[in-house]
Design a protein around this motif. Structure first.
Motif, PDB file in Angstrom:
ATOM      1  N   LEU A 165       0.795  -1.240   0.095  1.00 12.33           N
ATOM      2  CA  LEU A 165      -0.163  -0.082  -0.183  1.00 12.33           C
ATOM      3  C   LEU A 165       0.761   1.130  -0.028  1.00 12.33           C
ATOM      4  N   ARG A 178      -0.102   8.054  -1.411  1.00 10.67           N
ATOM      5  CA  ARG A 178       0.200   9.242  -2.504  1.00 10.67           C
ATOM      6  C   ARG A 178       0.893  10.431  -2.160  1.00 10.67           C
ATOM      7  N   TRP A 238      -7.158  10.500   3.372  1.00 12.60           N
ATOM      8  CA  TRP A 238      -7.405   9.450   2.135  1.00 12.60           C
ATOM      9  C   TRP A 238      -6.146   9.469   0.989  1.00 12.60           C
ATOM     10  N   TRP A 254      -3.960   6.900   0.875  1.00 10.99           N
ATOM     11  CA  TRP A 254      -3.323   5.174   0.492  1.00 10.99           C
ATOM     12  C   TRP A 254      -4.266   4.825  -0.678  1.00 10.99           C
ATOM     13  N   GLN A 255      -3.179   3.941  -1.360  1.00 10.17           N
ATOM     14  CA  GLN A 255      -3.984   3.397  -2.368  1.00 10.17           C
ATOM     15  C   GLN A 255      -2.988   2.304  -2.963  1.00 10.17           C
ATOM     16  N   GLN A 303      -1.672   1.985  -9.270  1.00 11.91           N
ATOM     17  CA  GLN A 303      -2.558   1.969 -10.524  1.00 11.91           C
ATOM     18  C   GLN A 303      -1.887   3.039 -11.499  1.00 11.91           C
ATOM     19  N   LEU A 322      -8.177  -2.312   3.194  1.00  9.37           N
ATOM     20  CA  LEU A 322      -8.123  -1.415   1.960  1.00  9.37           C
ATOM     21  C   LEU A 322      -9.547  -0.612   1.769  1.00  9.37           C
ATOM     22  N   ILE A 328      -9.217   4.026   1.601  1.00  8.89           N
ATOM     23  CA  ILE A 328      -9.312   4.672   0.177  1.00  8.89           C
ATOM     24  C   ILE A 328     -10.042   5.784   0.256  1.00  8.89           C
ATOM     25  N   LYS A 388     -13.576   5.830  -4.602  1.00 10.93           N
ATOM     26  CA  LYS A 388     -13.273   4.571  -5.271  1.00 10.93           C
ATOM     27  C   LYS A 388     -13.160   3.332  -4.341  1.00 10.93           C
ATOM     28  N   ARG A 389     -13.982   3.492  -3.422  1.00 10.93           N
ATOM     29  CA  ARG A 389     -14.137   1.993  -2.273  1.00 10.93           C
ATOM     30  C   ARG A 389     -15.023   1.139  -2.893  1.00 10.93           C
ATOM     31  N   TYR A 404     -12.394  -0.893  -4.777  1.00  8.33           N
ATOM     32  CA  TYR A 404     -11.673  -1.652  -3.846  1.00  8.33           C
ATOM     33  C   TYR A 404     -12.265  -2.724  -3.224  1.00  8.33           C
TER      34      TYR A 404
END
Length: 162
Positions: A25, A28, A35, A37-38, A41, A138, A142, A146-147, A150
């Motif tokens: 993980l 960003r 928010w 973390w991701q 991609q 996750l 997020i 975007k949830r 995910y």
């Protein structure tokens, strides 16, 4: 109602699992809390194969090359999310011509060591730090819009989270 996928930017997403079944993980770079973390991609180039795009994005965002991973599985249909109006309408947002993203997701097993990660391997730094996390955690980490994607990734890739 069926979505018109031509209105979505093609993108590849990666769930990278370590030997303990935890997923990589990234936080960003320059994103505002909470928010940040991701998973890795990124956009697909015109005509690029989704798996090739996933491997390219994995290197660009983490410094990990394809010889340090093994493909575990994928989600073969497109998962989509819409950009919220505040993102889509922001004149600084160069992708605003798209309603959102359509994503193909891949699960990889990481075969290297933590010291192999190099967040500065590519000129454009996506993440400023990273950690191993439980896959099930996750969706709560997020950004809300975007949830649903995910949650689908968690459901599909749970078998790889030992």
């Amino acid at each position: 109602m069926e979505r018109d996928l031509s209105l979505y930017r093609p993108n590849a997403g990666i769930a990278l699992f370590n030997a303990e079944g935890k997923v990589w993980l990234g936080r960003r770079n320059l994103a505002e809390p909470p928010w940040q973390w991701q998973l890795p991609q990124g956009g697909m180039d015109e005509g690029e194969d989704p798996l090739d795009a996933a491997q390219r994005e994995l290197f660009e965002e983490t410094g990990i090359r394809s010889d340090k991973v093994r493909l575990l599985g994928s989600i073969n249909e497109w998962l989509t999310y819409d950009y919220p109006p505040e993102v889509r309408d922001d004149p600084r947002f160069h992708k605003k011509r798209h309603l959102g993203q359509k994503q193909r997701w891949f699960a990889f097993e990481f075969l290297g060591m933590d010291s192999d990660f190099d967040l500065e391997a590519h000129g454009e730094i996506e993440f400023d730090t990273w950690r191993w996390a439980e896959l099930s955690d996750l969706p709560n980490l997020i950004i809300p819009w975007k949830r649903p994607v995910y949650a689908a990734v968690v459901e599909a890739f749970t078998p790889f989270a030992r």
